[in-house]
Scaffold this motif. Sequence first.
Motif, PDB file in Angstrom:
ATOM      1  N   GLY A   1       0.754  -1.087   0.001  1.00  0.00           N
ATOM      2  CA  GLY A   1       0.031  -0.087  -0.003  1.00  0.00           C
ATOM      3  C   GLY A   1       0.779   1.254  -0.150  1.00  0.00           C
ATOM      4  N   ARG A   2       2.141   1.228   0.232  1.00  0.00           N
ATOM      5  CA  ARG A   2       2.893   2.332   0.207  1.00  0.00           C
ATOM      6  C   ARG A   2       2.683   3.510  -0.902  1.00  0.00           C
ATOM      7  NH1 ARG A   2       7.001  -1.457   2.233  1.00  0.00           N
ATOM      8  NH2 ARG A   2       7.296  -1.025   4.404  1.00  0.00           N
ATOM      9  N   GLN A   3       2.630   2.781  -2.236  1.00  0.00           N
ATOM     10  CA  GLN A   3       2.629   3.668  -3.525  1.00  0.00           C
ATOM     11  C   GLN A   3       1.237   4.138  -3.440  1.00  0.00           C
ATOM     12  OE1 GLN A   3       5.543   4.133  -6.463  1.00  0.00           O
ATOM     13  NE2 GLN A   3       4.093   5.676  -5.352  1.00  0.00           N
ATOM     14  N   GLY A   4       0.265   3.552  -3.142  1.00  0.00           N
ATOM     15  CA  GLY A   4      -1.000   4.108  -3.266  1.00  0.00           C
ATOM     16  C   GLY A   4      -1.426   5.209  -2.465  1.00  0.00           C
ATOM     17  N   HIS A   5      -0.831   5.016  -0.956  1.00  0.00           N
ATOM     18  CA  HIS A   5      -0.875   5.953   0.091  1.00  0.00           C
ATOM     19  C   HIS A   5      -0.074   7.205  -0.309  1.00  0.00           C
ATOM     20  CE1 HIS A   5      -2.868   2.834   2.350  1.00  0.00           C
ATOM     21  NE2 HIS A   5      -2.849   3.514   3.366  1.00  0.00           N
ATOM     22  N   ALA A   6       1.088   6.929  -0.908  1.00  0.00           N
ATOM     23  CA  ALA A   6       1.935   7.986  -1.229  1.00  0.00           C
ATOM     24  C   ALA A   6       1.214   9.010  -1.942  1.00  0.00           C
ATOM     25  CB  ALA A   6       3.418   7.696  -1.908  1.00  0.00           C
ATOM     26  N   ILE A   7       0.491   8.437  -3.214  1.00  0.00           N
ATOM     27  CA  ILE A   7      -0.164   8.924  -4.220  1.00  0.00           C
ATOM     28  C   ILE A   7      -1.345   9.709  -3.804  1.00  0.00           C
ATOM     29  CG2 ILE A   7      -1.506   8.825  -6.478  1.00  0.00           C
ATOM     30  CD1 ILE A   7       0.413   6.570  -7.154  1.00  0.00           C
ATOM     31  N   ALA A   8      -2.037   9.497  -2.800  1.00  0.00           N
ATOM     32  CA  ALA A   8      -3.053  10.206  -2.304  1.00  0.00           C
ATOM     33  C   ALA A   8      -2.740  11.244  -1.452  1.00  0.00           C
ATOM     34  CB  ALA A   8      -3.849   8.910  -1.218  1.00  0.00           C
ATOM     35  N   ALA A   9      -1.617  11.049  -0.600  1.00  0.00           N
ATOM     36  CA  ALA A   9      -0.955  12.126   0.044  1.00  0.00           C
ATOM     37  C   ALA A   9      -0.341  13.155  -1.075  1.00  0.00           C
ATOM     38  CB  ALA A   9       0.195  11.797   0.964  1.00  0.00           C
ATOM     39  N   ALA A  10       0.109  13.047  -2.297  1.00  0.00           N
ATOM     40  CA  ALA A  10       0.707  13.921  -2.980  1.00  0.00           C
ATOM     41  C   ALA A  10      -0.275  14.741  -3.593  1.00  0.00           C
ATOM     42  CB  ALA A  10       1.719  13.179  -4.135  1.00  0.00           C
ATOM     43  N   LEU A  11      -1.371  13.929  -4.170  1.00  0.00           N
ATOM     44  CA  LEU A  11      -2.651  14.570  -4.711  1.00  0.00           C
ATOM     45  C   LEU A  11      -3.194  15.956  -3.588  1.00  0.00           C
ATOM     46  CD1 LEU A  11      -4.377  11.891  -6.356  1.00  0.00           C
ATOM     47  CD2 LEU A  11      -3.314  13.785  -7.638  1.00  0.00           C
ATOM     48  N   ALA A  12      -3.563  15.268  -2.199  1.00  0.00           N
ATOM     49  CA  ALA A  12      -3.975  16.231  -1.303  1.00  0.00           C
ATOM     50  C   ALA A  12      -3.058  17.350  -1.170  1.00  0.00           C
ATOM     51  CB  ALA A  12      -4.059  15.529  -0.021  1.00  0.00           C
TER      52      ALA A  12
ATOM     53  N   PRO B   1      -2.591   8.347   5.435  1.00  0.00           N
ATOM     54  CA  PRO B   1      -2.207   9.383   5.232  1.00  0.00           C
ATOM     55  C   PRO B   1      -2.744  10.539   5.613  1.00  0.00           C
ATOM     56  CG  PRO B   1      -2.974   8.707   3.204  1.00  0.00           C
ATOM     57  CD  PRO B   1      -3.244   7.747   4.034  1.00  0.00           C
ATOM     58  N   ALA B   2      -1.947  11.818   6.205  1.00  0.00           N
ATOM     59  CA  ALA B   2      -2.640  13.017   6.555  1.00  0.00           C
ATOM     60  C   ALA B   2      -3.398  13.723   5.581  1.00  0.00           C
ATOM     61  CB  ALA B   2      -1.494  13.756   7.375  1.00  0.00           C
ATOM     62  N   GLY B   3      -4.393  14.283   5.893  1.00  0.00           N
ATOM     63  CA  GLY B   3      -4.949  15.233   4.933  1.00  0.00           C
ATOM     64  C   GLY B   3      -6.128  14.528   4.094  1.00  0.00           C
ATOM     65  N   VAL B   4      -6.062  13.224   4.233  1.00  0.00           N
ATOM     66  CA  VAL B   4      -6.906  12.303   3.260  1.00  0.00           C
ATOM     67  C   VAL B   4      -8.150  11.769   3.847  1.00  0.00           C
ATOM     68  CG1 VAL B   4      -6.924  10.340   1.759  1.00  0.00           C
ATOM     69  CG2 VAL B   4      -4.823  12.055   1.535  1.00  0.00           C
ATOM     70  N   LYS B   5      -9.182  11.425   3.280  1.00  0.00           N
ATOM     71  CA  LYS B   5     -10.408  10.823   3.968  1.00  0.00           C
ATOM     72  C   LYS B   5     -10.069   9.164   3.590  1.00  0.00           C
ATOM     73  CE  LYS B   5     -13.659  12.857   1.935  1.00  0.00           C
ATOM     74  NZ  LYS B   5     -13.085  14.311   1.219  1.00  0.00           N
ATOM     75  N   THR B   6      -9.858   8.422   4.403  1.00  0.00           N
ATOM     76  CA  THR B   6      -9.652   6.983   4.183  1.00  0.00           C
ATOM     77  C   THR B   6     -10.775   6.163   4.543  1.00  0.00           C
ATOM     78  OG1 THR B   6      -7.274   7.483   4.808  1.00  0.00           O
ATOM     79  CG2 THR B   6      -7.905   5.209   4.464  1.00  0.00           C
ATOM     80  N   VAL B   7     -11.142   5.240   3.563  1.00  0.00           N
ATOM     81  CA  VAL B   7     -12.189   4.138   3.840  1.00  0.00           C
ATOM     82  C   VAL B   7     -11.260   2.634   3.742  1.00  0.00           C
ATOM     83  CG1 VAL B   7     -14.225   3.026   2.803  1.00  0.00           C
ATOM     84  CG2 VAL B   7     -13.640   5.705   2.577  1.00  0.00           C
ATOM     85  N   HIS B   8     -11.745   1.995   4.858  1.00  0.00           N
ATOM     86  CA  HIS B   8     -11.009   0.661   4.774  1.00  0.00           C
ATOM     87  C   HIS B   8     -11.870  -0.667   4.523  1.00  0.00           C
ATOM     88  CE1 HIS B   8      -7.410   2.254   6.951  1.00  0.00           C
ATOM     89  NE2 HIS B   8      -8.525   3.032   7.697  1.00  0.00           N
ATOM     90  N   VAL B   9     -11.490  -1.224   3.445  1.00  0.00           N
ATOM     91  CA  VAL B   9     -12.150  -2.327   3.190  1.00  0.00           C
ATOM     92  C   VAL B   9     -11.240  -3.726   2.893  1.00  0.00           C
ATOM     93  CG1 VAL B   9     -13.689  -0.754   1.596  1.00  0.00           C
ATOM     94  CG2 VAL B   9     -11.601  -1.891   0.657  1.00  0.00           C
ATOM     95  N   GLU B  10     -11.843  -4.813   2.766  1.00  0.00           N
ATOM     96  CA  GLU B  10     -11.244  -5.987   2.760  1.00  0.00           C
ATOM     97  C   GLU B  10     -11.296  -6.562   1.498  1.00  0.00           C
ATOM     98  OE1 GLU B  10      -9.577  -8.042   5.423  1.00  0.00           O
ATOM     99  OE2 GLU B  10      -9.835  -6.715   7.016  1.00  0.00           O
ATOM    100  N   ARG B  11     -12.500  -6.686   0.836  1.00  0.00           N
ATOM    101  CA  ARG B  11     -12.645  -7.569  -0.351  1.00  0.00           C
ATOM    102  C   ARG B  11     -12.896  -6.857  -1.597  1.00  0.00           C
ATOM    103  NH1 ARG B  11     -16.834  -9.086   2.727  1.00  0.00           N
ATOM    104  NH2 ARG B  11     -18.180  -8.611   1.393  1.00  0.00           N
TER     105      ARG B  11
END
Length: 403
Positions: free
Chosen positions: A216-227, A245-255
């Motif tokens: 998840g490092r790349q996706g989380h970093a992209i979310a932070a960069a866009l924010a 990541p800070a400044g981002v609304k995060t929704v947690h899912v499993e499937r």
Amino acid sequence: MELQGKRILLIISGGIAAYKSLDLIRRLRERGAAVRPVMTKAAQEFVTPLAVGALSASHVYVDLFSREDEQDVGHIRLARDTDLVVVAPASADLMAKMAHGLADDLASTVLLATDRPVLVAPAMNPKMWAAPATRRNVETLKADGIRFIGPMTGEMAESSEAGVGRMAEPLEIVAAVVELLDGGPKPLAGRTAIVTSGPTHEPIDPVRYIANRSSGRQGHAIAAALAKLGADVTLVSGPVTISDPAGVKTVHVERADEMLEAVVSRLPADIAVMVAAVADWRVATSAGQKIKKKSGEPPPPLVLAENPDILKTVGHHDKRPKLVVGFAAETQDVEKNGRDKLLRKGADLIVANDVSPETGIMGGTRNRVKIISAKGVEEWPDLGKDEVAARLANLIAGRLAGA
């Protein structure tokens, strides 16, 4: 002016790129910043304190044991009486001192004593930048909250040398300073973005599941960069062990089906970046209880069903975002498979990479990607995942600005 009233402490370390610090000083002052320079002994072999002082209109600090400058513990005053510390160029030696908390000259002492944000612009030979010791030091500094700009790819001062190691250009450093001090425009202000990240877990039974090797490092970093560029970002994350990541609304899912629902329910949006390594298949019917091994009997068959294709759904949705970016994690024919995915999924850009086990990309902190679009293929050098994210966010902002 963008930096009016801002105080910048500029630390210049040794290296041929020190000549760029002269232009950097001029560019910062043009925007209203006050620049106070600190030079290492090695830096003075490349540019003179006289030139630095003339351009900065400030006293140049060079000596930790100066009787005049240290009569009121000057290194502590320098470390605190500023809005931002910029190290440009940052040599491998100075970054090593920073990473290990050494303080044997004025520059390293100030860096250890400061409680202000620090922006580092590395400059060195590509072999030095790629050395394991430098890589460890960079990751340590990033974990400590030090911000980086560059290094960039290009020709070196040494004859016939090229690669990653050039110091960022002065205007690029100025843009990073403006961004850090929140003095500049946010190119994605008013835009909405959806980013997916991490793996999905598809249950076999209450204990076991099918998944991909994604941190998840790349996706989380992209979310932070866009924010950071001003976008209103929703991150839909599969199960990961890293922080939201800070400044981002995060929704947690499993499937996968949960991820699809979370994404589609947030359309329309301006940007969709589908980074998650979604499991292609799930067990058609997962067991309600743990499946037990039985002595002498073969393992029970797993009947698989195909998971929903989230990128394709978004790429062809009637509420399709203005810009759809997909990821292609491949182990062979990276460019060909990325081009095929671009067409099949209805994406505007595909970020393709080789995730063969020997690359260390899956679960690692670095990435090497190809950006595939209808216009062609752009190959990026080996970068930290935060750097890939920043570049991609700027690319997205540029594409939307030109739309």
